[in-house]
Design a protein around this motif. Sequence first.
Motif, PDB file in Angstrom:
ATOM      1  N   GLY A 225       0.821  -1.207   0.000  1.00 25.81           N
ATOM      2  CA  GLY A 225       0.000   0.000   0.000  1.00 25.81           C
ATOM      3  C   GLY A 225       0.849   1.249   0.000  1.00 25.81           C
ATOM      4  N   THR A 226       0.228   2.378   0.283  1.00 23.22           N
ATOM      5  CA  THR A 226       0.938   3.648   0.357  1.00 23.22           C
ATOM      6  C   THR A 226       1.811   3.660   1.604  1.00 23.22           C
ATOM      7  OG1 THR A 226      -0.767   4.742   1.674  1.00 23.22           O
ATOM      8  CG2 THR A 226      -1.038   4.788  -0.735  1.00 23.22           C
TER       9      THR A 226
ATOM     10  N   LEU B  30       0.685   2.421   9.226  1.00 18.88           N
ATOM     11  CA  LEU B  30      -0.433   2.055  10.083  1.00 18.88           C
ATOM     12  C   LEU B  30      -0.534   0.538  10.232  1.00 18.88           C
ATOM     13  CD1 LEU B  30      -3.162   4.602   8.926  1.00 18.88           C
ATOM     14  CD2 LEU B  30      -1.759   4.682  10.975  1.00 18.88           C
ATOM     15  N   SER B  31      -0.260  -0.171   9.141  1.00 19.63           N
ATOM     16  CA  SER B  31      -0.267  -1.628   9.204  1.00 19.63           C
ATOM     17  C   SER B  31       0.802  -2.131  10.157  1.00 19.63           C
ATOM     18  CB  SER B  31      -0.053  -2.214   7.803  1.00 19.63           C
ATOM     19  OG  SER B  31      -0.051  -3.622   7.840  1.00 19.63           O
ATOM     20  N   ALA B  32       1.987  -1.509  10.114  1.00 17.82           N
ATOM     21  CA  ALA B  32       3.069  -1.910  11.031  1.00 17.82           C
ATOM     22  C   ALA B  32       2.653  -1.707  12.483  1.00 17.82           C
ATOM     23  CB  ALA B  32       4.336  -1.119  10.720  1.00 17.82           C
ATOM     24  N   ILE B  33       1.993  -0.579  12.779  1.00 18.90           N
ATOM     25  CA  ILE B  33       1.523  -0.332  14.146  1.00 18.90           C
ATOM     26  C   ILE B  33       0.480  -1.376  14.538  1.00 18.90           C
ATOM     27  CG2 ILE B  33       0.262   1.298  15.607  1.00 18.90           C
ATOM     28  CD1 ILE B  33       1.611   3.565  14.021  1.00 18.90           C
ATOM     29  N   ASP B  34      -0.405  -1.712  13.601  1.00 21.40           N
ATOM     30  CA  ASP B  34      -1.399  -2.755  13.876  1.00 21.40           C
ATOM     31  C   ASP B  34      -0.713  -4.082  14.209  1.00 21.40           C
ATOM     32  OD1 ASP B  34      -3.470  -1.009  13.413  1.00 21.40           O
ATOM     33  OD2 ASP B  34      -3.881  -1.698  11.368  1.00 21.40           O
ATOM     34  N   HIS B  35       0.302  -4.422  13.435  1.00 20.58           N
ATOM     35  CA  HIS B  35       1.019  -5.686  13.673  1.00 20.58           C
ATOM     36  C   HIS B  35       1.688  -5.689  15.046  1.00 20.58           C
ATOM     37  CE1 HIS B  35       0.226  -7.343   9.808  1.00 20.58           C
ATOM     38  NE2 HIS B  35       1.043  -6.578   9.121  1.00 20.58           N
ATOM     39  N   ILE B  36       2.311  -4.564  15.407  1.00 19.85           N
ATOM     40  CA  ILE B  36       2.969  -4.474  16.713  1.00 19.85           C
ATOM     41  C   ILE B  36       1.942  -4.632  17.819  1.00 19.85           C
ATOM     42  CG2 ILE B  36       4.227  -2.967  18.290  1.00 19.85           C
ATOM     43  CD1 ILE B  36       5.566  -1.721  15.812  1.00 19.85           C
ATOM     44  N   ARG B  37       0.829  -3.940  17.662  1.00 16.71           N
ATOM     45  CA  ARG B  37      -0.207  -3.978  18.699  1.00 16.71           C
ATOM     46  C   ARG B  37      -0.741  -5.389  18.900  1.00 16.71           C
ATOM     47  NH1 ARG B  37      -1.453  -1.104  23.148  1.00 16.71           N
ATOM     48  NH2 ARG B  37      -3.609  -1.483  23.723  1.00 16.71           N
ATOM     49  N   SER B  38      -0.861  -6.146  17.812  1.00 21.98           N
ATOM     50  CA  SER B  38      -1.399  -7.503  17.899  1.00 21.98           C
ATOM     51  C   SER B  38      -0.337  -8.540  18.242  1.00 21.98           C
ATOM     52  CB  SER B  38      -2.068  -7.886  16.576  1.00 21.98           C
ATOM     53  OG  SER B  38      -1.121  -7.945  15.526  1.00 21.98           O
TER      54      SER B  38
ATOM     55  N   GLU C  14      12.050   1.816   0.593  1.00 21.06           N
ATOM     56  CA  GLU C  14      11.439   2.740  -0.382  1.00 21.06           C
ATOM     57  C   GLU C  14      11.562   4.196   0.057  1.00 21.06           C
ATOM     58  OE1 GLU C  14       6.937   3.873  -1.520  1.00 21.06           O
ATOM     59  OE2 GLU C  14       7.439   1.754  -1.797  1.00 21.06           O
ATOM     60  N   GLN C  15      11.384   4.443   1.378  1.00 21.46           N
ATOM     61  CA  GLN C  15      11.420   5.803   1.927  1.00 21.46           C
ATOM     62  C   GLN C  15      12.456   5.856   3.045  1.00 21.46           C
ATOM     63  OE1 GLN C  15       9.838   8.209   0.556  1.00 21.46           O
ATOM     64  NE2 GLN C  15       8.284   7.169  -0.678  1.00 21.46           N
TER      65      GLN C  15
END
Length: 421
Positions: A47-48, A54-62, A78-79
Amino acid sequence: MSSLFIWGKRSACLLALLMLAPPARPIASAPAAPRFLEEKVGVASVGTPEQRILSAIDHIRSGNLANARATVDALLKEQPNYRLAHLLSGDLYAMRAMPLTTIGAGADSTQAARLEDLRKEAQARISIRLTHAPQTQLPAHLLVFAPQQQYALLIDAEASRIYVFKNVDGVPTYVTEHYATIGKLGSDKFREGDQRTPLGVYFVNNHLSRPYLDKTRGARADLYGIGAWPISFPNELDKSEGRTGSGIWLHGVPANTYARAPWASDGCVALSNEEMLDIAQYIQVGQTPVVIVPKAEWISKVEWQSRRDAALSMVDGWREDWESLKTQPYLSRYAKQFKSDEGQDLARWSSQKASVSASKSWSKIQLDNLSIYASGGPRPHLTTSFTQNYRSNNLDNQMNKRQYWQQEDGIWKIIFEGAAT
């Protein structure tokens, strides 16, 4: 349990993660040390850059640290100047040894101000998911496009968000959106140097390319990244209210960073260079409105149509009273605090208009290229712009005009009128 409820609950948990005080549960459960001796190979989210952070934060949280690591690594490849991604990367390494209670807990505590900025950036990006509506509702601020205005930009200062809407048969249709930085001290600019972003309706009036900035700004050109698009602050109403300042631009960011904190500019609106380039393709210099509001209002299409019809009726009522030489009804549409572009107050304006009307036996007034945009906040206004074609028994002229309307005793009245600049 509905998916909407589950998503809202998850988003609320993510917000708690970002607060300075430790949340109810840590960023990840405290695992046994041996589990982290050999980290599993995860799958990177796509994704962007914003979607992936945000996905990385979701993964950490879970507790899915392998996927979090893979996502952050792919994003940094990439960045490489994405500072928030670097912070998450450091947290992931620190979590091999201990649980963390908040983003950046594994970083050098001497960098408290920078850590706080990065937490605020993460919070701004996550918060938008709790109130996101532009793809299902319409913005209350974009009521009437002029035919030549293909796009409009809406900036939500509270959410640090910029939206692009396309004019599709007069209806604002969502195109895209991006995270954006505003002034260090927030919004509602009043004077030069107050480090606030203005609120109101403006227009992009120039494009300063990076080569041009290199020639004119020297080393400071890098502050604006890939270039700048100045907007028309102060507008006519700002000037009549004594607001001062200049150089309010949409622009990129320095080469050594991907994004800035939510409140970090001197009043401009800054985006990552990649995202500023995306926005630039929708900008028509001299045409594109930039509506900056403290908080965007999202409404149903039915409600939007009702407000649009009311605004059009209001402007046409003003035109009809003037054309019909109904002097008193016409003048009743002006506010007590009215000012003209020549500095006339309501008393002088009324005297002049009554005298002019007395010399007319007939008049015809046509308004072309009409646009109507609504601002919000502590001083909500409707901004109308149009080409005025005026004919009478003793005068024939055309001009570009702008009016600002505000409510007085619950009724919309004209607070400023004059030539559009």
